[in-house]
Design an enzyme around this catalytic site. Structure first.
Site, PDB file in Angstrom:
ATOM      1  N   ALA A 172      37.875  40.312  43.410  1.00  0.00           N
ATOM      2  CA  ALA A 172      36.478  39.891  43.325  1.00  0.00           C
ATOM      3  C   ALA A 172      36.117  39.891  41.846  1.00  0.00           C
ATOM      4  CB  ALA A 172      35.600  40.882  44.079  1.00  0.00           C
ATOM      5  N   GLY A 200      40.234  41.589  46.190  1.00  0.00           N
ATOM      6  CA  GLY A 200      39.822  40.466  47.041  1.00  0.00           C
ATOM      7  C   GLY A 200      40.902  39.394  47.170  1.00  0.00           C
ATOM      8  N   GLU A 244      43.121  40.626  49.813  1.00  0.00           N
ATOM      9  CA  GLU A 244      42.363  40.469  51.069  1.00  0.00           C
ATOM     10  C   GLU A 244      42.336  39.015  51.522  1.00  0.00           C
ATOM     11  OE1 GLU A 244      38.949  42.749  49.273  1.00  0.00           O
ATOM     12  OE2 GLU A 244      38.847  43.542  51.310  1.00  0.00           O
ATOM     13  N   GLU A 295      40.867  48.863  44.070  1.00  0.00           N
ATOM     14  CA  GLU A 295      39.430  49.176  44.048  1.00  0.00           C
ATOM     15  C   GLU A 295      39.140  50.630  43.689  1.00  0.00           C
ATOM     16  OE1 GLU A 295      40.896  47.306  46.336  1.00  0.00           O
ATOM     17  OE2 GLU A 295      39.681  45.528  46.732  1.00  0.00           O
TER      18      GLU A 295
HETATM   19  N1  COA Z   1      37.035  40.060  37.774  1.00  0.00           N
HETATM   20  C1  COA Z   1      36.570  39.484  36.653  1.00  0.00           C
HETATM   21  N2  COA Z   1      37.360  39.113  35.629  1.00  0.00           N
HETATM   22  C2  COA Z   1      38.665  39.347  35.750  1.00  0.00           C
HETATM   23  C3  COA Z   1      39.234  39.948  36.897  1.00  0.00           C
HETATM   24  C4  COA Z   1      38.351  40.326  37.935  1.00  0.00           C
HETATM   25  N3  COA Z   1      38.800  40.884  39.062  1.00  0.00           N
HETATM   26  N4  COA Z   1      40.575  40.065  36.712  1.00  0.00           N
HETATM   27  C5  COA Z   1      40.842  39.533  35.506  1.00  0.00           C
HETATM   28  N5  COA Z   1      39.701  39.097  34.918  1.00  0.00           N
HETATM   29  C6  COA Z   1      39.537  38.461  33.610  1.00  0.00           C
HETATM   30  C7  COA Z   1      39.681  39.463  32.459  1.00  0.00           C
HETATM   31  O1  COA Z   1      38.449  40.128  32.254  1.00  0.00           O
HETATM   32  C8  COA Z   1      40.040  38.519  31.318  1.00  0.00           C
HETATM   33  O2  COA Z   1      38.874  37.850  30.904  1.00  0.00           O
HETATM   34  P1  COA Z   1      38.556  37.715  29.301  1.00  0.00           P
HETATM   35  O3  COA Z   1      39.712  36.961  28.739  1.00  0.00           O
HETATM   36  O4  COA Z   1      37.263  36.966  29.255  1.00  0.00           O
HETATM   37  O5  COA Z   1      38.485  39.120  28.781  1.00  0.00           O
HETATM   38  C9  COA Z   1      40.920  37.479  32.005  1.00  0.00           C
HETATM   39  O6  COA Z   1      40.590  37.527  33.381  1.00  0.00           O
HETATM   40  C10 COA Z   1      42.406  37.736  31.860  1.00  0.00           C
HETATM   41  O7  COA Z   1      42.670  39.052  32.340  1.00  0.00           O
HETATM   42  P2  COA Z   1      43.431  40.185  31.477  1.00  0.00           P
HETATM   43  O8  COA Z   1      42.997  41.520  31.987  1.00  0.00           O
HETATM   44  O9  COA Z   1      43.256  39.918  30.016  1.00  0.00           O
HETATM   45  O10 COA Z   1      44.942  39.889  31.882  1.00  0.00           O
HETATM   46  P3  COA Z   1      46.154  40.930  31.879  1.00  0.00           P
HETATM   47  O11 COA Z   1      47.389  40.104  32.086  1.00  0.00           O
HETATM   48  O12 COA Z   1      46.085  41.805  30.679  1.00  0.00           O
HETATM   49  O13 COA Z   1      45.913  41.863  33.162  1.00  0.00           O
HETATM   50  C11 COA Z   1      45.367  42.320  35.491  1.00  0.00           C
HETATM   51  C12 COA Z   1      45.983  41.336  34.450  1.00  0.00           C
HETATM   52  C13 COA Z   1      45.307  41.588  36.819  1.00  0.00           C
HETATM   53  C14 COA Z   1      46.247  43.575  35.592  1.00  0.00           C
HETATM   54  C15 COA Z   1      43.947  42.723  35.017  1.00  0.00           C
HETATM   55  O14 COA Z   1      43.223  41.520  34.720  1.00  0.00           O
HETATM   56  C16 COA Z   1      43.160  43.492  36.040  1.00  0.00           C
HETATM   57  O15 COA Z   1      43.385  44.664  36.212  1.00  0.00           O
HETATM   58  N6  COA Z   1      42.195  42.832  36.700  1.00  0.00           N
HETATM   59  C17 COA Z   1      41.315  43.468  37.654  1.00  0.00           C
HETATM   60  C18 COA Z   1      42.026  43.698  38.979  1.00  0.00           C
HETATM   61  C19 COA Z   1      41.108  44.417  39.945  1.00  0.00           C
HETATM   62  O16 COA Z   1      40.714  45.549  39.741  1.00  0.00           O
HETATM   63  N7  COA Z   1      40.755  43.729  41.018  1.00  0.00           N
HETATM   64  C20 COA Z   1      39.943  44.283  42.072  1.00  0.00           C
HETATM   65  C21 COA Z   1      38.536  43.995  41.849  1.00  0.00           C
HETATM   66  S1  COA Z   1      37.533  44.765  43.078  1.00  0.00           S
END
Ligand code: COA
Length: 259
Positions: free
Chosen positions: A66, A111, A114, A134
């Protein structure tokens, strides 16, 4: 139809839906949910569409969750409304009478995991990663993840993923039964389409009844065995059953019409 956050293409009766926010790893914001809701209606209504694939744009992510930037400032009631809307839309995917398959091409987190679990089954590329992170945010999944993860991989495995927030790779996801097949990134869509071309050649009403009866296993208000009897009987009232039996006896390939 045109969508703000989705790319769609219809080929050989298969609608490929690509969630298109690669710069945010295809995170599910309000607009994506609105578009997903509308594309399910398109799948239901367009007779040219026999089945659909959901995948993510770019090489890195299916859906990384999400959109966390929309979470800040939500109060309890607003959060519950958000979860309800997500659940309702994912339930429409799960209950759709045409197959919807997730082609998981990278991160399927929160999400995203999911969404993949709401699909009828999952094919994943070698770089796919699954998880429900989460708890890292002080949260739990809200779009059906606590329920479908238990259904798909069992309570012990599900609770380990839910409580640890750990990510798993495709080897582990395959071992747990979360994904059916693992492919290279390059062949993911081709292989998913190839599975759907087999399914699309079968009697559509029978395929729909497979989905409905399998879903009944997890629906406490429905007796799945009774539903199976009813759906089995319904098949006997279709033209396609007559065609299927004639084709078998005449040693030819059946040509089904969905009637
Ligand atoms: N919501 C909003 N933005 C998100 C996102 C999310 N769930 N997941 C990734 N992004 C965004 C990052 O903020 C970043 O944006 P920016 O360039 O404007 O800063 C962009 O997507 C790229 O992500 P980044 O974190 O730089 O990539 P990465 O390869 O270093 O890491 C992940 C990848 C997936 C490990 C990391 O993005 C992450 O942990 N995301 C969240 C996952 C999560 O907790 N999901 C459950 C949500 S309830």
């Amino acid at each position: 139809m045109m969508y703000k956050t989705l790319l769609t293409s219809l080929e050989n009766n298969v609608l490929t839906i690509t969630i298109n926010r690669p710069e945010k790893l295809n995170a599910l914001n309000k607009e994506v949910f609105t578009d997903l809701n509308n594309v399910i209606t398109e799948i239901e209504k367009n007779p040219e569409i026999k089945s659909a694939i959901i995948t993510g744009a770019g090489p890195k992510a299916f859906v990384a969750g999400a959109d966390i930037s929309e979470f800040g400032g939500l109060n309890k009631d607003e959060a519950m409304a958000l979860a309800k809307r997500g659940q309702d839309i994912f339930l429409r995917i799960e209950s759709c009478n045409k197959p919807i398959i997730a082609a998981v091409n990278g991160f399927a987190l929160g999400g995203g995991c999911e969404l993949s679990m709401a699909c009828h089954f999952r094919i994943a590329s070698e770089n796919a990663k699954f998880g429900q992170p989460e708890v890292n945010l002080g949260l739990i999944p809200g779009y059906g993840g606590t329920q479908r993860l238990v259904q798909l991989i069992g309570k012990g495995n599900a609770l380990e993923l839910l409580m640890s927030g750990n990510m798993i790779d495709v080897t582990k996801a395959k071992e747990l039964g979360l994904v059916n097949n693992v492919t290279t990134a390059e062949t993911l869509l081709e292989q998913t389409r190839s599975i759907l071309s087999v399914i699309n050649s079968k009697a559509p009403l029978a395929v729909a009844a497979c989905i409905k009866t399998a879903n009944a296993v997890y629906d406490e208000s429905t007796n799945g065995y009774d539903l199976e009897i009813k759906e089995f009987g319904n098949c006997f009232a279709t033209e396609d059953l007559k065609e299927g039996i004639s084709a078998f006896l005449e040693k030819r390939k059946a040509s089904f019409k969905g009637k």
